[in-house]
Design an enzyme around this catalytic site. Structure first.
Site, PDB file in Angstrom:
ATOM      1  N   CYS A  67      -4.357  -1.745   5.593  1.00  0.00           N
ATOM      2  CA  CYS A  67      -3.939  -0.377   5.294  1.00  0.00           C
ATOM      3  C   CYS A  67      -5.062   0.447   4.653  1.00  0.00           C
ATOM      4  O   CYS A  67      -5.506   0.172   3.550  1.00  0.00           O
ATOM      5  CB  CYS A  67      -2.766  -0.462   4.341  1.00  0.00           C
ATOM      6  SG  CYS A  67      -2.400   1.059   3.517  1.00  0.00           S
ATOM      7  N   CYS A  69       0.832  -1.196   0.000  1.00  0.00           N
ATOM      8  CA  CYS A  69       0.000   0.000   0.000  1.00  0.00           C
ATOM      9  C   CYS A  69       0.874   1.255   0.000  1.00  0.00           C
ATOM     10  O   CYS A  69       0.578   2.230  -0.689  1.00  0.00           O
ATOM     11  CB  CYS A  69      -0.919  -0.026   1.221  1.00  0.00           C
ATOM     12  SG  CYS A  69      -2.026   1.367   1.303  1.00  0.00           S
TER      13      CYS A  69
END
Length: 396
Positions: A201, A101
Site C-alpha cells: 500500500c 494502511c
C-alpha cells in the site's frame, strides 16, 4: 460555500477519476500525495515508483486545475505499518498491510491532516460505496461493496469506524473499472492507461521477501512433509457438551512436531512463508505440489502437505479475540450468547461464503458452511449482510 474535499491522489487512474468526478460535482477539490517510504534499497531496481507516482498525481492535479501538495508520512508509516508487520511476521502471523494502511494512515494520519486543512471530507479511489441510514435524527454510515464485483475493495476498509466513514467519500464506487478508464481518457488524464499498482500500500513496487530480509535475518531450517493420513486429521468426531466446545474444536490449531513427517528440503526462514503458499519451496519429485500447511517460527520449521486438497489446509471455523474484534456497524454488535448469519471472507477477492457468527465471552467464532482453505493467523476476516460490510477481526 462549496464543501472542501481532499483527495488522496496516488498517481493511479482510480484516484485521478475520483478527483475529476468530485470537481464535476461542484466540490472544492485539493489533491494530496502521500509519500510513505524513503528506503529505495528494497524497491525493484531502476524504478522509483513514488517519484513517478507523485509526478503523475501532480500532472493530474494540473490538468484538473486543483491545488496539489505532497505530504511525507514515512515516519508514521514506518511506526504503524512496517514495524507492526515485522512484529507480526516474527510471531509467525501474516499481517495485511493494506487493511492497516487504510485504518492507520489514509483514514487516520492523512485524514487528520486533511481536516486541519479545512476539509469537510476525504476521498479515495476505492471501489466501494457509502450508505447513510437516518433514525431519530442520528446518522449511521454503511460500508457497501463496490458495484464492480471484480474490483470491490470493501474488504480493505473493513477496519474503518463510524467517525472515519462520516468524513469519507468514494466517488468511483458505483462504476465499473472500464468506465473509470473511459472517463480518464475522455478527460485526457495522463493516468488513463496506467497499469494498476501491485506493491505494498502506497510504497510502490516492493519485493516482500527482500523487504523482510532487511529486518528478519535468513536462517536455514527444515521443510517437513506431513502425510494426509496424519492422526489429528482423522480423529473420531467427538460428542460436545456445548456449541462453544464444538467451535473451539473446529477452530483449533493442530500442533505439528518434527517427528510427524519427513524432511523433504530446507528453507531460509520460516517467517518468510505463509499458510497456503506454494511458490518458493523448491522441492521437486512429488506427485502433487507441496503447500505450506503451517510454520513454526520458534523451531524454524515449515510444515507442508501434498496437493491443494491436503486436510492440513482446511478448517471450518476461526476465532477472533475481543481485543481484535471490530464492528463497522456498532449498532449491530453481538452480545455474548447471540448469533448472526452472515456472508464472510478471509481474504481479498475471495467469493463471499455463508457463515454464522457466535459471540462468546472471550471473543467471536466464525463458523463457515463449507471448509475454508488456508485460514491464516494475522489476516482479517470480514463479514457482510448482503452487500454491506458490518464487521471484521484479526484471525487468532
Amino acid at each position: 460555500m462549496k464543501k472542501r474535499v481532499i483527495v488522496g491522489l496516488s498517481g493511479g487512474v482510480d484516484s485521478s477519476v475520483a478527483a475529476y468526478l468530485l470537481k464535476e460535482q461542484g466540490y472544492e477539490v485539493i489533491g494530496l500525495f502521500m509519500k510513505n517510504w524513503h528506503d529505495d534499497s528494497v524497491t525493484i531496481s531502476d524504478e522509483c515508483p513514488w517519484l513517478d507516482d507523485s509526478n503523475d498525481a501532480m500532472l493530474v492535479a494540473e490538468k484538473l486545475g486543483i491545488p496539489f501538495q505532497t505530504v511525507d508520512l514515512s515516519e508514521q508509516y514506518k511506526e504503524r505499518i512496517v514495524d507492526y508487520m515485522f512484529n507480526e511476521y516474527e510471531k509467525g502471523r501474516t499481517p495485511n498491510p493494506d487493511v492497516l494502511c487504510n485504518r492507520e494512515i489514509k483514514f487516520d494520519v492523512f485524514m487528520k491532516i486533511a481536516l486541519d486543512l479545512g476539509a469537510d471530507y476525504v476521498a479515495t479511489g476505492h471501489y466501494c460505496r457509502k450508505g447513510t441510514l437516518t433514525e431519530n435524527g442520528k446518522e449511521t454510515y454503511q460500508l457497501l461493496s463496490g458495484k464492480d464485483n471484480n474490483k470491490d475493495q470493501s474488504y480493505f476498509l473493513c477496519q474503518l469506524s463510524q467517525d472515519q466513514l462520516a468524513k469519507a467519500l468514494f466517488p468511483i464506487g458505483e462504476l465499473q473499472k472500464p468506465e473509470v478508464r473511459a472517463i480518464a481518457a475522455e478527460a485526457d488524464l495522463i493516468t488513463a492507461d496506467k497499469k494498476d499498482s501491485q506493491g505494498l500500500c502506497f510504497i510502490g513496487k516492493v519485493r516482500l521477501p527482500e523487504f523482510l530480509q532487511q529486518q528478519l535475518k535468513p536462517k536455514q531450517g527444515d521443510i517437513i512433509e506431513i502425510p494426509k493420513a496424519f492422526g489429528a486429521y482423522n480423529e473420531d468426531k467427538k460428542d460436545f457438551d456445548s456449541k462453544e466446545e464444538e467451535l473451539e474444536y473446529l477452530a483449533r490449531k493442530i500442533k505439528y512436531t518434527a517427528t510427524d513427517g519427513d524432511v523433504v528440503g530446507t528453507h531460509q526462514g520460516a517467517h518468510y512463508f505463509t499458510k497456503g503458499q506454494r511458490k518458493g519451496l523448491s522441492v521437486g519429485g512429488k506427485v502433487e505440489p507441496l503447500f505450506v500447511i503451517d510454520t513454526d517460527v520458534e523451531t524454524n520449521i515449515i510444515y507442508t502437505g501434498q496437493g491443494k486438497n491436503h486436510p492440513g489446509l482446511y478448517k471450518r471455523a476461526l476465532f477472533v479475540s475481543n481485543d481484535e474484534l471490530h464492528w463497522v456497524r456498532e449498532d449491530l454488535q453481538l452480545q455474548t450468547g447471540e448469533t448472526l448469519e452472515v456472508l464472510a471472507r478471509i481474504r481479498y477477492r475471495q467469493a463471499l461464503e455463508k457463515a454464522t457468527l457466535y459471540k462468546v465471552d472471550s471473543g467471536l467464532y466464525v463458523e463457515f458452511e463449507n471448509n475454508q482453505s488456508a485460514i491464516t493467523e494475522g489476516q482479517f476476516v470480514a463479514w457482510y449482510l448482503e452487500d454491506e460490510l458490518v464487521g471484521s477481526g484479526v484471525i487468532s
